[in-house]
Design a protein around this motif. Structure first.
Motif: not given
Length: 122
Positions: A23-32
């Protein structure tokens, strides 16, 4: 150093297993993606290392201080305090110009435009 690395890895694994990283912000999202097109190719690795370490070039640090001074000028009403802030801002602008970075100078009318914008509430 090997023992310290091993201890750090164990603590990270324990935290991961305990769900501390869920549940960290941006979890599972690609790095910008970073736009490094303006940085010469041979300097990109060094640039990224310095950036990740929190380092910013001295010119940008001076620009940041100049913007902070302009923000203080926008809200300062005492004439003697304003004179001191204007003097400090002028010195920073001179240093930036001498460093070959005139684009980082804070324009003389910046604080007036900023004060106008702040008075409008925008």
């Amino acid at each position: 150093m090997l023992l310290l690395d091993l201890l750090a890895e164990q603590r990270i694994e324990q935290a991961r297993d305990a769900g501390a990283f869920d549940n960290l912000p941006g979890a599972g999202q690609p790095l910008p993606e970073e736009d490094l097109s303006l940085v010469p190719e041979e300097e990109r690795v060094a640039f990224r290392i310095l950036k990740n370490a929190g380092y910013i070039p001295p010119e940008l640090e001076m620009h940041k201080r100049a913007v902070d001074l302009a923000l203080q000028l926008a809200t300062e009403s005492a004439p003697e305090a304003r004179a001191g802030l204007l003097g400090r801002l002028a010195r920073i602008n001179i240093l930036l110009a001498e460093a070959g970075k005139p684009q980082l100078c804070v324009p003389a009318d910046y604080q007036a435009r900023l004060a106008e914008r702040l008075s409008k509430g925008n």
